[in-house]
Design a protein around this motif. Structure first.
Motif, mmCIF file in Angstrom:
data_model
loop_
_atom_site.group_PDB
_atom_site.id
_atom_site.type_symbol
_atom_site.label_atom_id
_atom_site.label_comp_id
_atom_site.label_asym_id
_atom_site.label_seq_id
_atom_site.Cartn_x
_atom_site.Cartn_y
_atom_site.Cartn_z
ATOM 1 N N THR A 1 20.127 -2.652 27.306
ATOM 2 C CA THR A 1 20.873 -1.702 26.485
ATOM 3 C C THR A 1 19.906 -1.140 25.446
ATOM 4 O OG1 THR A 1 21.617 -3.404 24.936
ATOM 5 C CG2 THR A 1 23.078 -2.909 26.797
ATOM 6 N N PHE A 2 20.217 0.061 24.949
ATOM 7 C CA PHE A 2 19.317 0.737 24.021
ATOM 8 C C PHE A 2 20.105 1.307 22.851
ATOM 9 C CE2 PHE A 2 17.362 0.661 28.164
ATOM 10 C CZ PHE A 2 16.096 0.169 27.872
ATOM 11 N N PRO A 3 20.516 0.433 21.909
ATOM 12 C CA PRO A 3 21.339 0.880 20.781
ATOM 13 C C PRO A 3 20.595 1.782 19.795
ATOM 14 C CG PRO A 3 20.738 -1.429 20.523
ATOM 15 C CD PRO A 3 20.262 -1.001 21.887
ATOM 16 N N SER A 4 19.274 1.873 19.916
ATOM 17 C CA SER A 4 18.492 2.696 18.991
ATOM 18 C C SER A 4 18.562 4.189 19.322
ATOM 19 C CB SER A 4 17.034 2.236 18.983
ATOM 20 O OG SER A 4 16.477 2.379 20.284
ATOM 21 N N GLY A 5 19.176 4.542 20.450
ATOM 22 C CA GLY A 5 19.362 5.956 20.783
ATOM 23 C C GLY A 5 18.583 6.448 21.977
ATOM 24 N N GLY B 1 15.434 4.956 25.171
ATOM 25 C CA GLY B 1 14.674 3.810 25.659
ATOM 26 C C GLY B 1 13.941 4.117 26.946
ATOM 27 N N ASP C 1 17.101 9.279 27.481
ATOM 28 C CA ASP C 1 17.086 10.036 26.235
ATOM 29 C C ASP C 1 18.057 11.199 26.330
ATOM 30 O OD1 ASP C 1 16.445 11.034 23.739
ATOM 31 O OD2 ASP C 1 14.660 12.082 24.454
ATOM 32 N N ALA D 1 25.114 4.552 23.836
ATOM 33 C CA ALA D 1 25.243 3.334 23.029
ATOM 34 C C ALA D 1 26.121 2.311 23.746
ATOM 35 C CB ALA D 1 25.836 3.665 21.670
ATOM 36 N N GLY E 1 12.765 0.032 23.396
ATOM 37 C CA GLY E 1 13.776 0.798 22.698
ATOM 38 C C GLY E 1 13.088 1.810 21.804
ATOM 39 N N LEU E 2 13.653 2.996 21.684
ATOM 40 C CA LEU E 2 13.018 4.060 20.912
ATOM 41 C C LEU E 2 13.988 4.667 19.907
ATOM 42 C CD1 LEU E 2 11.425 5.850 23.976
ATOM 43 C CD2 LEU E 2 10.218 4.392 22.348
ATOM 44 N N THR E 3 13.436 5.167 18.832
ATOM 45 C CA THR E 3 14.205 5.923 17.837
ATOM 46 C C THR E 3 13.555 7.293 17.697
ATOM 47 O OG1 THR E 3 14.746 3.917 16.619
ATOM 48 C CG2 THR E 3 14.980 5.981 15.443
ATOM 49 N N LYS E 4 14.347 8.326 17.786
ATOM 50 C CA LYS E 4 13.815 9.692 17.680
ATOM 51 C C LYS E 4 13.474 9.989 16.221
ATOM 52 C CE LYS E 4 14.925 13.017 20.478
ATOM 53 N NZ LYS E 4 15.727 13.908 21.290
#
Length: 139
Positions: free
Chosen positions: A28-32, A34, A94, A98, A134-137
């Motif tokens: 899962t990628f809760p940061s927005g 991944g 991307d 969530a 996981g990534l954050t824009k």
């Protein structure tokens, strides 16, 4: 499901130690956003790509609204840079939905349960390792 188990370790003069099962991989990628990086045996790229094609077909044909959102932003890419040890495939999410699970085996199991075991074995046998990011824009 895709984590390869570590082999038992032998330390000089020490008894053989049984490996501990790794913690389940979090897909899962809760940061927005991944990515999943699949390092694939060069001689098994056709097998990996066959599984990736089935995964894409499963996502394209889903009736599940969450899976439809995932499918819209789920990109499967192959690196043009080569290494002698592995072909590298990148699954890019991307934006990531969530709370949604991006485990390819789980996605395949929802639509193709009868074919799951051979698909899983093809994926497992082709894959050297999987890395998650996981990534954050920021822009």
């Amino acid at each position: 499901a895709l984590i390869l188990l570590a082999s038992s370790l032998t330390v000089a003069g020490a008894a053989r130690v049984a490996p501990q099962a790794p913690a389940p991989q979090n897909y899962t990628f809760p940061s927005g956003a991944g990515m999943l990086f699949f390092y694939v045996k060069p001689e098994r790229t056709a097998d990996f790509e066959a599984v990736a094609a089935r995964l894409g077909d499963t996502l394209d044909r889903t009736d599940d609204p969450v899976r439809k959102q995932q499918a819209a932003a789920w990109h499967i890419l192959k690196s043009v840079e080569t290494t002698k040890d592995a072909a590298i495939y990148v699954f890019v999410f991307d934006p990531a939905v969530a709370g949604a699970d991006y485990d390819p085996v789980k996605v395949l199991s929802e639509r193709q349960p009868a074919d799951l075991q051979p698909l899983y074995e093809k994926l497992r046998d082709a894959t050297i390792r999987v890395e998650r990011m996981g990534l954050t824009k920021i822009r």
